[in-house]
Design an enzyme around this catalytic site. Structure first.
Site, PDB file in Angstrom:
ATOM      1  N   GLN A 179       0.826  -1.221   0.000  1.00 46.31           N
ATOM      2  CA  GLN A 179       0.000   0.000   0.000  1.00 46.31           C
ATOM      3  C   GLN A 179       0.858   1.268   0.000  1.00 46.31           C
ATOM      4  O   GLN A 179       0.307   2.372  -0.015  1.00 46.31           O
ATOM      5  CB  GLN A 179      -0.943   0.022   1.209  1.00 46.31           C
ATOM      6  CG  GLN A 179      -1.957  -1.098   1.243  1.00 46.31           C
ATOM      7  CD  GLN A 179      -3.045  -0.968   0.175  1.00 46.31           C
ATOM      8  OE1 GLN A 179      -3.156   0.048  -0.518  1.00 46.31           O
ATOM      9  NE2 GLN A 179      -3.851  -2.010   0.037  1.00 46.31           N
ATOM     10  N   SER A 199       2.981  -4.985  -5.072  1.00 41.48           N
ATOM     11  CA  SER A 199       1.983  -5.757  -5.823  1.00 41.48           C
ATOM     12  C   SER A 199       1.416  -4.890  -6.943  1.00 41.48           C
ATOM     13  O   SER A 199       1.230  -3.679  -6.762  1.00 41.48           O
ATOM     14  CB  SER A 199       0.870  -6.182  -4.866  1.00 41.48           C
ATOM     15  OG  SER A 199      -0.181  -6.791  -5.574  1.00 41.48           O
ATOM     16  N   CYS A 323      -9.832  -8.751   2.294  1.00 46.73           N
ATOM     17  CA  CYS A 323      -9.409 -10.126   2.546  1.00 46.73           C
ATOM     18  C   CYS A 323     -10.103 -10.696   3.779  1.00 46.73           C
ATOM     19  O   CYS A 323      -9.966 -11.865   4.083  1.00 46.73           O
ATOM     20  CB  CYS A 323      -7.906 -10.198   2.766  1.00 46.73           C
ATOM     21  SG  CYS A 323      -6.978  -9.520   1.419  1.00 46.73           S
TER      22      CYS A 323
HETATM   23  N1  PLP Z   1      -0.197  -6.553   1.869  1.00 49.35           N
HETATM   24  C1  PLP Z   1      -1.058  -5.532   1.934  1.00 49.35           C
HETATM   25  C2  PLP Z   1      -0.777  -4.397   2.866  1.00 49.35           C
HETATM   26  C3  PLP Z   1      -2.212  -5.533   1.146  1.00 49.35           C
HETATM   27  O1  PLP Z   1      -3.073  -4.504   1.224  1.00 49.35           O
HETATM   28  C4  PLP Z   1      -2.438  -6.628   0.279  1.00 49.35           C
HETATM   29  C5  PLP Z   1      -3.666  -6.706  -0.524  1.00 49.35           C
HETATM   30  O2  PLP Z   1      -4.748  -6.362  -0.067  1.00 49.35           O
HETATM   31  C6  PLP Z   1      -1.484  -7.656   0.239  1.00 49.35           C
HETATM   32  C7  PLP Z   1      -0.378  -7.590   1.055  1.00 49.35           C
HETATM   33  C8  PLP Z   1      -1.646  -8.831  -0.650  1.00 49.35           C
HETATM   34  O3  PLP Z   1      -1.352  -8.497  -1.983  1.00 49.35           O
HETATM   35  P1  PLP Z   1      -1.862  -9.451  -3.161  1.00 49.35           P
HETATM   36  O4  PLP Z   1      -3.331  -9.221  -3.275  1.00 49.35           O
HETATM   37  O5  PLP Z   1      -1.107  -8.993  -4.366  1.00 49.35           O
HETATM   38  O6  PLP Z   1      -1.517 -10.824  -2.762  1.00 49.35           O
END
Ligand code: PLP
Length: 377
Positions: A179, A199, A323
């Site tokens: 983020q 990401s 998530c």
């Molecule tokens: N870390 C953070 C802070 C995130 O906000 C997210 C996604 O929501 C992720 C990791 C995971 O990323 P990805 O969706 O590419 O696996």
């Protein structure tokens, strides 16, 4: 549709989709193939690596493409613990990390590691001193996110790196910058972190691609996947060329006029604060300074009902991390808010495309929710 959930994922611009289409159809070679189609693709992948590395502020050789931010987090944690396996079995992280970090730390606990979770204050803040105090001679890894995905708090990674170098130089530092990348300015070269996870789909790229920066203090980083030896032997699996092309194109587009885009998001956030706090019973719940994430609570009104109500009007907001759908958020729980405030937490998150009219529509819908629905908490 009014989309105010850019921290969950972002729309893919046409140019990104076009770049991916070209790779999927015409330039579909495997970068490991030895004929021209493959050799050309290998060259292209290296070009895309240069683009992403330039935006992250590192040498392209220090950047490895992954399938997602989740993979980067898992890889970093396991590679750091492997390198420092003789130093000790202690990990310092925070109570408000993404599940990709927290669940991986749980795996490490099953392997005999002890994990210290630093708690934030009631506004989501965590200081470098708090983290450093928890570091011990046997701390193999410190993993602290750059920007909290539910609150927008920015954590002091450079300060933690500096303090670690003085207190326990062998301890490795990972930051989940999923983020933070292209949202808060930083450079891998000066940050001081040994691992940085990013990401694609949070910055206008496709889902299913990310990258991990691995710094010079990491010797022979242990791969997560054994196999054909792609990515300099460290991340096996045929390169997801179309995803990588899309990621690089998204980075290229985002970095054009980035300062203006960030200023726009900050202005939208300030406007949202002004409009939303005028609604009775609505309070800000964090001190987050990231320009794209705003967490508030409509105290007394259950967040899932708010999300459903707004969804029926074509407005997308989140009741916390996407998530964690359906489950109470561990991040909100860590703030130890009164029950009524915790139950009403919603997140709005913005992109360069977000307008004040989007915020007006959302504010109206929230006010009407407040005025027409009974509080239930
Ligand atoms: N870390 C953070 C802070 C995130 O906000 C997210 C996604 O929501 C992720 C990791 C995971 O990323 P990805 O969706 O590419 O696996």
């Amino acid at each position: 549709m009014i989309y105010l959930d850019h921290a969950a994922t972002t729309p893919v611009p046409r140019e990104v989709a076009d770049a991916m289409y070209e790779v999927l159809t015409n330039q579909f070679g495997n970068p490991s193939s030895q004929y021209q189609l493959g050799l050309d693709m290998k060259k292209q992948v290296e070009g895309w690596r240069e683009t992403v590395a330039a935006a992250l502020g590192c040498d392209p050789k220090q950047l490895y493409f992954t399938a997602c931010g989740t993979e980067g987090d898992n890889w970093a944690i396991q590679a750091a613990c492997w390198q420092n396996r003789h130093l000790g079995k202690h990990i310092v992280t925070t109570a408000v990390e993404h599940s990709a970090v927290l669940e991986c730390c749980k795996w490490m606990e099953q392997q005999g590691y002890e994990v210290t979770h630093i708690a934030p204050d009631g506004r989501g803040s965590i200081t470098a001193e708090q983290v450093l105090e928890a570091v011990r001679p046997d701390t193999a890894l410190v993993s602290v996110m750059m920007v909290n995905n539910e609150l927008g708090n920015v954590y002091p990674i450079a300060g933690i790196a500096k303090g670690l170098a003085a207190k326990n130089p062998k301890t490795l530092l990972h930051t989940d910058a999923v983020q933070g990348f292209l949202k808060v300015p930083f450079s891998a070269r000066t940050l001081g972190a040994d691992f940085i996870t990013i990401s694609g789909h949070k910055i206008g790229g496709p889902k299913g691609v990310g990258a991990l920066y691995i710094g010079p203090r990491v010797r022979n980083p242990r791969p997560l996947l054994a196999g054909g030896g792609q990515e300099a032997g460290l991340r096996s699996g045929t390169e997801a060329t179309a995803q990588i092309a899309g990621f690089a194109k998204a980075v290229e587009l985002r970095t054009e006029g980035l300062a203006d885009k960030l200023a726009h998001m900050a202005e939208i956030k300030a406007y949202a604060v002004e409009r939303l706090t005028a609604i009775p019973d609505l309070t800000l719940i964090s001190d987050g300074t990231a320009p794209h994430i705003l967490a508030v609570s409509l105290v007394g009104w259950p967040s899932q009902n708010i999300v459903n109500d707004l969804s029926g009007q074509g407005i997308c907001i989140s009741a916390g991390s996407a998530c964690h759908q359906g489950k109470p958020s561990h991040v909100v729980a860590a703030l130890k808010l009164p029950k009524k405030a915790a139950g009403g937490v919603i997140r709005l998150s913005f992109g360069p495309e977000t307008t004040k009219a989007d915020i007006d529509a959302c504010a109206e819908a929230l006010r009407s929710h407040h005025d027409t629905r009974m509080p239930m908490l």
